[in-house]
Design a protein around this motif. Structure first.
Motif, PDB file in Angstrom:
ATOM      1  N   ALA A   1      63.569  97.115  96.715  1.00  0.00           N
ATOM      2  CA  ALA A   1      62.468  97.627  97.260  1.00  0.00           C
ATOM      3  C   ALA A   1      63.165  97.977  98.721  1.00  0.00           C
ATOM      4  N   LEU A   2      62.890  99.365  98.967  1.00  0.00           N
ATOM      5  CA  LEU A   2      63.581  99.805 100.123  1.00  0.00           C
ATOM      6  C   LEU A   2      62.347 100.372 101.029  1.00  0.00           C
TER       7      LEU A   2
ATOM      8  N   GLU B   1      71.218  99.981  87.175  1.00  0.00           N
ATOM      9  CA  GLU B   1      70.412  99.948  86.263  1.00  0.00           C
ATOM     10  C   GLU B   1      69.128  99.417  86.803  1.00  0.00           C
ATOM     11  N   ALA B   2      69.286  99.139  88.390  1.00  0.00           N
ATOM     12  CA  ALA B   2      68.211  98.438  89.119  1.00  0.00           C
ATOM     13  C   ALA B   2      66.875  99.444  89.288  1.00  0.00           C
ATOM     14  N   ASP B   3      65.784  98.805  89.118  1.00  0.00           N
ATOM     15  CA  ASP B   3      64.679  99.727  89.468  1.00  0.00           C
ATOM     16  C   ASP B   3      64.432  99.732  91.123  1.00  0.00           C
ATOM     17  N   ILE B   4      64.410 100.905  91.528  1.00  0.00           N
ATOM     18  CA  ILE B   4      64.452 100.970  92.996  1.00  0.00           C
ATOM     19  C   ILE B   4      63.108 101.737  93.411  1.00  0.00           C
ATOM     20  N   ARG B   5      62.576 101.166  94.394  1.00  0.00           N
ATOM     21  CA  ARG B   5      61.170 101.776  94.902  1.00  0.00           C
ATOM     22  C   ARG B   5      61.287 101.921  96.353  1.00  0.00           C
ATOM     23  N   ILE B   6      60.458 102.834  96.795  1.00  0.00           N
ATOM     24  CA  ILE B   6      60.373 103.055  98.308  1.00  0.00           C
ATOM     25  C   ILE B   6      59.041 102.575  98.777  1.00  0.00           C
TER      26      ILE B   6
ATOM     27  N   GLN C   1      62.905 110.695 105.174  1.00  0.00           N
ATOM     28  CA  GLN C   1      63.141 111.454 103.801  1.00  0.00           C
ATOM     29  C   GLN C   1      64.261 111.406 103.313  1.00  0.00           C
ATOM     30  N   LEU C   2      65.525 111.411 104.104  1.00  0.00           N
ATOM     31  CA  LEU C   2      66.841 111.365 103.861  1.00  0.00           C
ATOM     32  C   LEU C   2      67.278 110.057 103.117  1.00  0.00           C
ATOM     33  N   VAL C   3      66.831 108.932 103.685  1.00  0.00           N
ATOM     34  CA  VAL C   3      67.090 107.625 102.995  1.00  0.00           C
ATOM     35  C   VAL C   3      66.227 107.692 101.532  1.00  0.00           C
ATOM     36  N   SER C   4      65.066 108.072 101.540  1.00  0.00           N
ATOM     37  CA  SER C   4      64.363 108.055 100.367  1.00  0.00           C
ATOM     38  C   SER C   4      65.269 109.066  99.166  1.00  0.00           C
ATOM     39  N   TRP C   5      65.716 110.110  99.858  1.00  0.00           N
ATOM     40  CA  TRP C   5      66.133 110.777  98.810  1.00  0.00           C
ATOM     41  C   TRP C   5      67.542 110.241  98.325  1.00  0.00           C
TER      42      TRP C   5
ATOM     43  N   ALA D   1      68.197 107.109  97.855  1.00  0.00           N
ATOM     44  CA  ALA D   1      67.729 105.928  97.049  1.00  0.00           C
ATOM     45  C   ALA D   1      67.251 106.558  95.613  1.00  0.00           C
ATOM     46  N   TRP D   2      66.633 107.814  95.601  1.00  0.00           N
ATOM     47  CA  TRP D   2      66.467 108.279  94.634  1.00  0.00           C
ATOM     48  C   TRP D   2      67.739 108.792  93.563  1.00  0.00           C
ATOM     49  N   VAL D   3      68.723 109.482  94.416  1.00  0.00           N
ATOM     50  CA  VAL D   3      69.901 109.668  93.668  1.00  0.00           C
ATOM     51  C   VAL D   3      70.710 108.533  93.203  1.00  0.00           C
ATOM     52  N   SER D   4      70.466 107.668  93.832  1.00  0.00           N
ATOM     53  CA  SER D   4      71.234 106.172  93.492  1.00  0.00           C
ATOM     54  C   SER D   4      70.781 105.597  92.409  1.00  0.00           C
ATOM     55  N   GLN D   5      69.594 105.987  91.974  1.00  0.00           N
ATOM     56  CA  GLN D   5      68.881 105.379  90.632  1.00  0.00           C
ATOM     57  C   GLN D   5      69.808 105.927  89.473  1.00  0.00           C
TER      58      GLN D   5
END
Length: 127
Positions: free
Chosen positions: A76-77, A96-101, A82-86, A88-92
């Motif tokens: 959970a982030l 295998e972790a479920d990453i959500r903002i 927006q840059l941090v969110s982007w 995190a999206w790329v990190s997915q």
């Protein structure tokens, strides 16, 4: 600067000001320790008070995510950047972790706790 809380099945980190490579390494050490004894681990990462980070921090984040592809269950982030969110999206794509903002800590905690509460209900532990 960061603060961390290490729980049995979760590591929580809050960043304040500029995130340094030393901060990242300290967080990684605590996360690695928890993963060693309780795999997979969830993460709550609060970056709402972070004002920036250097390129070496960003590169370390990518290295760490790739090295721990299956060590984390949920991430959970908390951020409104927006840059941090982007990032995190790329990190997915590398984990295998479920990453959500999240913008709200309450929503993030509710999401992190959801499956564990359901497991407790199935075991008859919650009333």
């Amino acid at each position: 600067m960061i603060t961390t809380d290490v729980l049995p099945d979760r590591v929580e980190m809050r960043a304040y000001g500029t995130l340094t490579l030393a901060d990242c390494k300290a967080f990684e050490e605590l996360s690695d320790y928890r993963v060693r004894f309780n795999h997979p681990v969830d993460l709550l990462i609060d970056l709402r008070s972070m004002t920036g980070c250097s390129l070496d921090v960003a590169m370390e984040e990518w290295r760490y995510v790739r090295a721990h592809q299956s060590d984390f269950g949920k991430i959970a982030l908390l951020t409104d950047d927006q840059l941090v969110s982007w990032s995190a999206w790329v990190s997915q794509f590398f984990t295998e972790a479920d990453i959500r903002i999240f913008e709200s800590e309450r929503s993030a905690r509710r999401w992190l706790d959801k499956d564990s509460q359901l497991e407790d209900l199935a075991d008859g532990e919650l009333h």
